[in-house]
Scaffold this motif. Structure first.
Motif, PDB file in Angstrom:
ATOM      1  N   PHE A 110       0.820  -1.212   0.000  1.00 42.35           N
ATOM      2  CA  PHE A 110       0.000   0.000   0.000  1.00 42.35           C
ATOM      3  C   PHE A 110       0.856   1.265   0.000  1.00 42.35           C
ATOM      4  O   PHE A 110       0.574   2.241   0.670  1.00 42.35           O
ATOM      5  N   GLU A 111       1.926   1.220  -0.803  1.00 39.69           N
ATOM      6  CA  GLU A 111       2.871   2.338  -0.909  1.00 39.69           C
ATOM      7  C   GLU A 111       3.021   2.663  -2.386  1.00 39.69           C
ATOM      8  O   GLU A 111       3.344   1.775  -3.179  1.00 39.69           O
ATOM      9  N   PRO A 112       2.813   3.915  -2.830  1.00 37.97           N
ATOM     10  CA  PRO A 112       2.713   4.199  -4.268  1.00 37.97           C
ATOM     11  C   PRO A 112       4.004   4.581  -4.983  1.00 37.97           C
ATOM     12  O   PRO A 112       4.032   4.571  -6.212  1.00 37.97           O
ATOM     13  N   ILE A 113       5.075   4.937  -4.277  1.00 39.13           N
ATOM     14  CA  ILE A 113       6.251   5.495  -4.950  1.00 39.13           C
ATOM     15  C   ILE A 113       7.121   4.403  -5.566  1.00 39.13           C
ATOM     16  O   ILE A 113       7.470   4.451  -6.755  1.00 39.13           O
ATOM     17  N   ALA A 150     -17.493   0.049   0.405  1.00 38.42           N
ATOM     18  CA  ALA A 150     -16.409  -0.677  -0.272  1.00 38.42           C
ATOM     19  C   ALA A 150     -16.246  -0.182  -1.702  1.00 38.42           C
ATOM     20  O   ALA A 150     -15.115  -0.031  -2.198  1.00 38.42           O
ATOM     21  N   ASN A 151     -17.352   0.091  -2.381  1.00 41.46           N
ATOM     22  CA  ASN A 151     -17.283   0.587  -3.763  1.00 41.46           C
ATOM     23  C   ASN A 151     -16.636   1.969  -3.837  1.00 41.46           C
ATOM     24  O   ASN A 151     -15.988   2.305  -4.831  1.00 41.46           O
ATOM     25  N   LEU A 152     -16.825   2.783  -2.798  1.00 44.79           N
ATOM     26  CA  LEU A 152     -16.181   4.096  -2.768  1.00 44.79           C
ATOM     27  C   LEU A 152     -14.682   3.980  -2.549  1.00 44.79           C
ATOM     28  O   LEU A 152     -13.897   4.769  -3.081  1.00 44.79           O
ATOM     29  N   ALA A 153     -14.264   3.003  -1.747  1.00 45.56           N
ATOM     30  CA  ALA A 153     -12.842   2.864  -1.408  1.00 45.56           C
ATOM     31  C   ALA A 153     -12.041   2.167  -2.494  1.00 45.56           C
ATOM     32  O   ALA A 153     -10.850   2.439  -2.675  1.00 45.56           O
ATOM     33  N   ALA A 154     -12.673   1.257  -3.244  1.00 47.55           N
ATOM     34  CA  ALA A 154     -11.933   0.438  -4.215  1.00 47.55           C
ATOM     35  C   ALA A 154     -11.191   1.258  -5.265  1.00 47.55           C
ATOM     36  O   ALA A 154     -10.032   0.947  -5.580  1.00 47.55           O
ATOM     37  N   PRO A 155     -11.780   2.314  -5.853  1.00 39.09           N
ATOM     38  CA  PRO A 155     -11.026   3.082  -6.861  1.00 39.09           C
ATOM     39  C   PRO A 155      -9.764   3.721  -6.300  1.00 39.09           C
ATOM     40  O   PRO A 155      -8.750   3.833  -7.009  1.00 39.09           O
ATOM     41  N   PHE A 156      -9.792   4.139  -5.041  1.00 34.07           N
ATOM     42  CA  PHE A 156      -8.584   4.719  -4.438  1.00 34.07           C
ATOM     43  C   PHE A 156      -7.496   3.661  -4.323  1.00 34.07           C
ATOM     44  O   PHE A 156      -6.327   3.914  -4.638  1.00 34.07           O
ATOM     45  N   VAL A 157      -7.863   2.457  -3.890  1.00 32.41           N
ATOM     46  CA  VAL A 157      -6.879   1.378  -3.782  1.00 32.41           C
ATOM     47  C   VAL A 157      -6.319   1.053  -5.157  1.00 32.41           C
ATOM     48  O   VAL A 157      -5.102   0.907  -5.339  1.00 32.41           O
ATOM     49  N   ARG A 158      -7.194   0.976  -6.155  1.00 32.12           N
ATOM     50  CA  ARG A 158      -6.761   0.645  -7.511  1.00 32.12           C
ATOM     51  C   ARG A 158      -5.832   1.715  -8.076  1.00 32.12           C
ATOM     52  O   ARG A 158      -4.920   1.418  -8.849  1.00 32.12           O
ATOM     53  N   SER A 159      -6.054   2.975  -7.689  1.00 35.99           N
ATOM     54  CA  SER A 159      -5.252   4.072  -8.243  1.00 35.99           C
ATOM     55  C   SER A 159      -3.815   4.057  -7.741  1.00 35.99           C
ATOM     56  O   SER A 159      -2.936   4.654  -8.364  1.00 35.99           O
ATOM     57  N   LEU A 160      -3.552   3.399  -6.620  1.00 35.03           N
ATOM     58  CA  LEU A 160      -2.182   3.360  -6.110  1.00 35.03           C
ATOM     59  C   LEU A 160      -1.257   2.642  -7.090  1.00 35.03           C
ATOM     60  O   LEU A 160      -0.149   3.089  -7.349  1.00 35.03           O
ATOM     61  N   TYR A 161      -1.707   1.528  -7.620  1.00 31.93           N
ATOM     62  CA  TYR A 161      -0.976   0.779  -8.648  1.00 31.93           C
ATOM     63  C   TYR A 161      -1.893  -0.324  -9.146  1.00 31.93           C
ATOM     64  O   TYR A 161      -2.707  -0.865  -8.401  1.00 31.93           O
ATOM     65  N   ASN A 162      -1.774  -0.655 -10.421  1.00 33.89           N
ATOM     66  CA  ASN A 162      -2.577  -1.746 -10.984  1.00 33.89           C
ATOM     67  C   ASN A 162      -1.805  -2.523 -12.049  1.00 33.89           C
ATOM     68  O   ASN A 162      -2.408  -3.174 -12.895  1.00 33.89           O
TER      69      ASN A 162
END
Length: 379
Positions: A110-113, A150-162
């Motif tokens: 859960f770290e984006p850099i 959960a649906n509101l949070a999922a896009p934020f998690v996905r935006s970190l890296y996919n």
């Protein structure tokens, strides 16, 4: 022996605790460099000072709070936006580190850099965290209000890296996977060596772990329980009756956790998993607007190992929970919680999957000097 970079969020202690379990399982076989922010950096840099494990600081994501146990959603978005606008500089600095280290694998919790640096450097990258259950899980069976969170949070998690070559989720529960994510590996909660060695006892005191702020109603309910309550997370303070406010100390906390009768805490995955592994029922209070914790609380209740309190904790509610502790304790299946072996096996499998050219053969950036990485343009 492989060269492994492991980066993690510094928000809370769960990410660092998970990393600690992995490091202790791998450090004899691989070279490890850890990148962490905030309290994760403080915890791990002290633990691995003057060892072969290198710990380096990296900027990180943070939650903002506007009251006891209440996430400030707009403030959290503002902090994430600030990190986003500094992303090019942070990734450039991380690329220099990768050029020096020349890792065979990057693991991100859960770290984006570092994932963005790994993509530019063509280094294989694995996602290993808890939060990606929000992306990979089929949560259609959840109550409507919880499914919406959960649906509101999922896009934020996905935006970190996919763009990871593998996704590994560590959790004390395992809902079914979406069809598109059936190659996700699900493992239990990671246990640090001290937890694995602990000998649980059923004492009389409660352990309360409360991050940053505590509502007066929560402290009032704990005080009214008539039991000694060892409170962590609020710092050292003078005792209030049977409430003892203790500084974070890993050994003391674990000793109190292993010997308590039950736990009152927020609904973070790591502590819930550790408490269940030690046979401790939990009363969890998910932080308001922390959608991940809201889902965790639901699955804890479904497991039968604890209760969730979503409003104010009252003395009556706490007393009812304490009365139910013997029954809740019988429902805990300790053997199903620990995921150490499965996690290490899943991570080490990625070392033998040729996915990208080696780090030393990193191509130049496009002529514009920019690289679009997972929606976060390095510019």
């Amino acid at each position: 022996m492989a060269n492994i970079v492991y980066s993690m969020s510094g928000e809370g202690r769960g990410h660092a605790t998970r990393a600690r379990a992995v490091v202790e399982a791998m450090r004899g076989r691989h070279r490890l460099t850890l990148f962490a922010s905030d309290c994760a950096y403080e915890m791990l840099s002290a633990l691995y000072d003057n060892t072969e494990v290198s710990v380096r600081r990296v900027p990180g994501l943070r939650f903002a709070y506007n009251g006891p146990g209440r996430v400030d959603l707009l403030g959290t978005i503002a902090l994430a936006t600030q990190l986003r606008f500094r992303m090019k500089r942070h990734v450039t600095e991380a690329l220099r580190e990768l050029d020096r280290i020349k890792p065979d694998l990057v693991i991100a919790d859960f770290e984006p850099i570092l994932p963005r640096a790994a993509r530019v450097a063509r280094v294989p990258f694995v996602s290993f965290d808890h939060q990606h259950y929000l992306v990979a899980s089929d949560l259609s069976h959840l109550p409507f209000w919880l499914r919406q969170q959960a649906n509101l949070a999922a896009p934020f998690v996905r935006s970190l890296y996919n763009w990871q070559q593998a996704t590994i989720v560590s959790s004390f529960y395992a809902p079914p996977l979406k069809r598109a994510y059936r190659d996700t590996t699900w493992v239990g909660t990671l246990m640090r060596p001290e937890v694995l060695r602990a000998q649980p006892e059923a004492g009389d005191h409660l352990v309360a772990y409360i991050r940053r702020h505590a509502a007066e109603s929560t402290l009032g309910a704990l005080a009214a329980s008539g039991r000694e309550v060892r409170v962590y997370g609020l710092g050292a303070q003078p005792s209030q009756g049977k409430l003892r406010f203790l500084p974070i100390d890993e050994r003391a906390f674990l000793a109190d956790l292993a010997s308590c009768t039950a736990v009152v805490t927020t609904a973070g995955n790591q502590l819930v998993g550790e408490a269940m592994y030690l046979g401790k029922p939990l009363l969890v209070m998910p932080e308001k607007l922390n959608f991940e914790q809201a889902v965790n609380a639901y699955f804890l209740e479904q497991s039968g190992a604890g209760w969730a309190e979503r409003t104010e904790l009252t003395p009556e509610r706490l007393a009812a929970f304490i009365d139910a502790v013997p029954m809740l304790r019988q429902r805990i299946r300790r053997e199903s919680v620990c995921g150490n072996r499965a996690a290490v096996e899943a991570l080490e499998r990625q070392l033998y999957i040729p996915a990208l050219p080696a780090a030393g053969s990193r191509p130049a950036l496009p002529p514009s000097g920019r690289a679009a990485v997972g929606g976060w343009r390095l510019a």
